[in-house]
Design an enzyme around this catalytic site. Structure first.
Site, short mmCIF file in Angstrom:
data_model
loop_
_atom_site.label_atom_id
_atom_site.label_comp_id
_atom_site.label_asym_id
_atom_site.label_seq_id
_atom_site.Cartn_x
_atom_site.Cartn_y
_atom_site.Cartn_z
N HIS A 110 0.81 -1.22 0.00
CA HIS A 110 0.00 0.00 0.00
C HIS A 110 0.84 1.27 0.00
O HIS A 110 0.52 2.24 -0.67
CB HIS A 110 -0.93 0.00 1.21
CG HIS A 110 -2.05 -0.98 1.10
ND1 HIS A 110 -2.91 -0.99 0.03
CD2 HIS A 110 -2.44 -2.00 1.90
CE1 HIS A 110 -3.80 -1.96 0.19
NE2 HIS A 110 -3.53 -2.58 1.31
N ARG B 159 -10.60 -0.21 -11.64
CA ARG B 159 -10.69 -1.40 -10.79
C ARG B 159 -11.99 -1.33 -9.97
O ARG B 159 -11.99 -0.78 -8.87
CB ARG B 159 -9.49 -1.49 -9.86
CG ARG B 159 -8.13 -1.55 -10.55
CD ARG B 159 -7.04 -1.69 -9.50
NE ARG B 159 -5.71 -1.76 -10.06
CZ ARG B 159 -4.90 -0.72 -10.21
NH1 ARG B 159 -5.29 0.49 -9.83
NH2 ARG B 159 -3.69 -0.87 -10.72
N ARG C 137 -12.99 -2.56 -15.72
CA ARG C 137 -12.82 -4.00 -15.47
C ARG C 137 -13.93 -4.47 -14.54
O ARG C 137 -14.12 -3.90 -13.47
CB ARG C 137 -11.45 -4.28 -14.85
CG ARG C 137 -11.20 -5.78 -14.62
CD ARG C 137 -9.80 -6.03 -14.09
NE ARG C 137 -9.64 -5.56 -12.72
CZ ARG C 137 -8.48 -5.52 -12.07
NH1 ARG C 137 -7.37 -5.90 -12.68
NH2 ARG C 137 -8.41 -5.07 -10.83
N GLU D 96 -4.39 -12.35 -18.85
CA GLU D 96 -3.55 -12.53 -17.67
C GLU D 96 -3.08 -13.97 -17.52
O GLU D 96 -2.22 -14.28 -16.71
CB GLU D 96 -4.34 -12.17 -16.41
CG GLU D 96 -4.93 -10.77 -16.43
CD GLU D 96 -6.07 -10.62 -15.45
OE1 GLU D 96 -5.87 -9.94 -14.43
OE2 GLU D 96 -7.15 -11.18 -15.70
N ASN E 72 1.04 -8.01 -14.51
CA ASN E 72 1.38 -8.51 -13.17
C ASN E 72 0.94 -9.96 -13.01
O ASN E 72 1.72 -10.83 -12.62
CB ASN E 72 0.71 -7.65 -12.10
CG ASN E 72 1.11 -6.19 -12.17
OD1 ASN E 72 2.10 -5.84 -12.79
ND2 ASN E 72 0.33 -5.33 -11.54
N ASP E 73 -0.33 -10.22 -13.30
CA ASP E 73 -0.82 -11.59 -13.20
C ASP E 73 -0.24 -12.48 -14.29
O ASP E 73 0.01 -13.67 -14.06
CB ASP E 73 -2.35 -11.62 -13.26
CG ASP E 73 -2.99 -11.60 -11.88
OD1 ASP E 73 -2.38 -12.16 -10.95
OD2 ASP E 73 -4.08 -11.03 -11.73
N ARG F 5 2.85 -13.32 -6.84
CA ARG F 5 3.29 -11.95 -7.12
C ARG F 5 3.50 -11.12 -5.85
O ARG F 5 4.05 -10.03 -5.91
CB ARG F 5 2.32 -11.24 -8.05
CG ARG F 5 0.93 -11.14 -7.50
CD ARG F 5 -0.04 -10.60 -8.52
NE ARG F 5 -0.26 -9.18 -8.34
CZ ARG F 5 -1.25 -8.51 -8.92
NH1 ARG F 5 -2.08 -9.13 -9.74
NH2 ARG F 5 -1.40 -7.23 -8.71
N CYS G 17 -2.24 -2.78 -19.04
CA CYS G 17 -2.61 -2.02 -17.85
C CYS G 17 -1.88 -2.53 -16.61
O CYS G 17 -2.22 -2.17 -15.49
CB CYS G 17 -4.12 -2.05 -17.62
SG CYS G 17 -4.81 -3.70 -17.41
#
Length: 563
Positions: free
Chosen positions: A188, A289, A325, A414, A437-438, A448, A485
């Site tokens: 975060h 998101r 998404r 992904e 990322n995924d 990850r 993205c």
């Protein structure tokens, strides 16, 4: 105390660099786990119950003041402090003879173990859970609340770790940079720092030895913290700062040097995030998101609630492109009202679009809300589903979305299977967007969120680049858009590779857009293709990046500190 020009290393967030004095956060209070049982159990129970309530109220107030993504994070942390199960367990321990402080500590430890075992999103919340513990204990002991004190001058905040509550409480006009010894690039603190454009370095070994008032140079691009920087280094930092400030003033669309368009978009999580983009130099939103609307709730938001939020976001962006998404829940983002319990490997289980198998109406409600928002605002949002693995799933989503009134339908790539069969997916949808990322996680069989395996998750891994290339090639062949993205879009060097591969849009934190825009503007499309080919021909991730940088314009390397 560190010696002159000592250099500490970590993982940087952003491209900025600053010089300033250290301001250390207040440490967490000692827990006194061997304290004797309370003389007055009822009084101890009342005191600890009130301490949790006060912490929850304080966090809720900060959430109201913060707004946007930070507010959502703070609100979720406040919910932890108000969790009746946690408070109830503490009360039971006190009633069983434990003192208040060890009762709080041991109860939180049990919850932290559960969160860690669950992995993913919950594992990342362990820092927030421990922050609640430390704030409650500080109140019980009459000590200052842990975290950053009021800053008397612009400073570099240094801490072992910062919870979202700590980060949200920062006086941003006085925070030059952030350095933390723990944490990670997907935590975060890193995310919030990136959104705010604050130079940040995480996982810095030795940061705990830095003392208040010590001058440090923080270089997010290099991932370094230099103690007592000399005049030469101070001059380089100032030059970089001025150059980045100049780049931030540009508002032109993303294009290569020879005019090839590459849309530069922002990642957002809330309507407030969209409203803050009103004057931002981005061409729209490449990833909205929507799961932020659902997290921390015991029931799904209603169609009316969702339509209101989506309409606010679309209205704020005034006709600019918005890619929404659909709900990406499960695995590291569990929802009490839909996520299955007991999955042995939730990252490979019922998550993302797969939730339609057990609750189709959940998705249909969201799609209707998006369509209503589009009709109300006159917008045309692009809507995509996460965690698509087959053409059957892509076709099922497209059918559902169009039936509920969505005009432009896409899917996330992904999963390696989706990348390998991207041409089939693009035959049934209007666009695809790569979540790198995924994609890296599933390609490299690596969690990850596991910091010690970060090298395997490097987006420069040749296998990941091959899958991105396969997807982009499919898009070029059929003439349909392929966006990115994931976080790799925010790396100016990788942005050149992605452009060379045929990616048509790049979505990232708004603070990263100026650097990517500048990098694109200094290279022709043909040069980007050469850079992409060089990266793909490499055997390792390190070699791929090195090969890329060898072909990057020298001014871009210098201004953006690409190495």
């Amino acid at each position: 105390m560190a010696t002159s020009q000592t250099t500490l290393h970590g993982s940087g967030v952003g491209r900025g660099a600053v010089v300033g004095p250290v301001a250390r956060a207040h440490p967490a209070p000692a827990l006194h786990t061997e304290a004797p049982p309370p003389d007055d159990v009822a009084a101890a129970v009342a005191e600890v119950t009130e301490a949790f309530a006060q912490v929850a109220r304080t966090l809720e107030k900060r959430a109201e003041e913060a707004g946007g993504t930070i507010a959502d994070v703070l609100g979720a942390t406040a919910m932890m402090a108000a969790d009746p199960e946690l408070v109830g367990q503490v009360r039971s321990r006190i009633e069983g003879g434990q003192a208040a402080v060890p009762a709080v500590d041991r109860s939180v430890a049990e919850f932290a173990d559960l969160f860690t075992a669950a992995g993913g999103y919950l594992a990342e919340r362990v820092t927030d859970l421990r922050s609640v513990r430390d704030r409650v204990v500080a109140r019980l002991l009459g000590l200052p609340e842990p975290g950053v004190p009021a800053l008397a001058r612009p400073s570099v905040v240094v801490a072992d770790d910062l919870s979202p509550a700590d980060t949200a409480a920062l006086e941003l006009d006085k925070v030059l940079g952030i350095v933390i010894e723990q944490g990670g690039p997907t935590g975060h603190t890193a995310i919030i720092a990136g959104q705010l454009g604050i130079p940040c370095v995480v996982r810095v070994v030795g940061a705990s030895a830095l003392e208040d008032g010590t001058e440090v140079a923080v270089d997010a691009a290099a991932g370094t913290v230099v103690v007592d920087p000399d005049d030469e280094l101070r001059g380089r930092v100032e030059t970089r700062r001025e150059a980045l400030a100049t780049l931030a003033g540009r508002t032109d669309p993303g294009t290569t040097a020879d005019g090839h368009a590459v849309a530069l978009l922002a990642n957002i999580g809330t309507a407030e995030d969209a409203e803050r983009l009103t004057d931002a130099a981005v061409e729209g939103v490449g990833l909205f998101r929507t799961e932020v609307l659902y997290l921390g709730r015991t029931s799904a938001p209603t169609e009316d609630e969702q339509a209101e939020v989506y309409a606010r976001a679309l209205g704020a962006l005034g006709g600019r492109k918005v890619v929404v998404r659909t709900l990406d829940a499960g695995a590291d983002k569990p929802l009490a009202f839909v996520t299955r319990s007991g999955e042995e490997n939730p990252a490979l289980g019922v998550r993302g679009f797969r939730l339609v198998r057990t609750d189709e109406e959940l998705l249909r409600t969201q799609l209707r809300a998006i369509a209503r928002a589009a009709e109300r605002t006159g917008g045309d949002p692009w809507v995509m589903a996460p965690m698509i693995a087959s053409v059957e799933e892509a076709e099922q989503f497209a059918t559902l979305a169009r039936a509920e009134g969505v005009r432009t339908v896409g899917v996330m790539v992904e999963v390696p299977a989706a990348a390998l069969r991207a041409r089939d997916l693009l035959a049934v949808v209007d666009f695809v967007s790569l979540g790198t990322n995924d994609l890296a996680q599933y390609t490299m069989a690596t969690d990850r969120l596991l910091g010690e395996l970060v090298d395997l998750l490097d987006p420069w891994q040749p296998a990941v680049l091959d899958l991105v290339a396969a997807t982009a090639e499919a898009g070029l062949d059929v003439g349909k858009p392929v966006g990115v993205c994931g976080e790799s879009a925010a790396d100016p060097a990788m942005a050149l590779v992605l452009t060379g591969l045929g990616v048509t849009s790049l979505s990232m934190s708004p603070a990263a857009v100026p650097g990517v825009r500048f990098a694109l503007s200094r290279h022709s499309l043909e040069r980007c293709r050469e850079i992409a080919a060089a990266a793909r021909s490499a055997r390792t991730a390190v070699d791929a990046r090195r090969a890329c940088l060898g072909l990057v314009d020298a001014q871009v390397r210098e201004v953006l500190a690409l190495g």
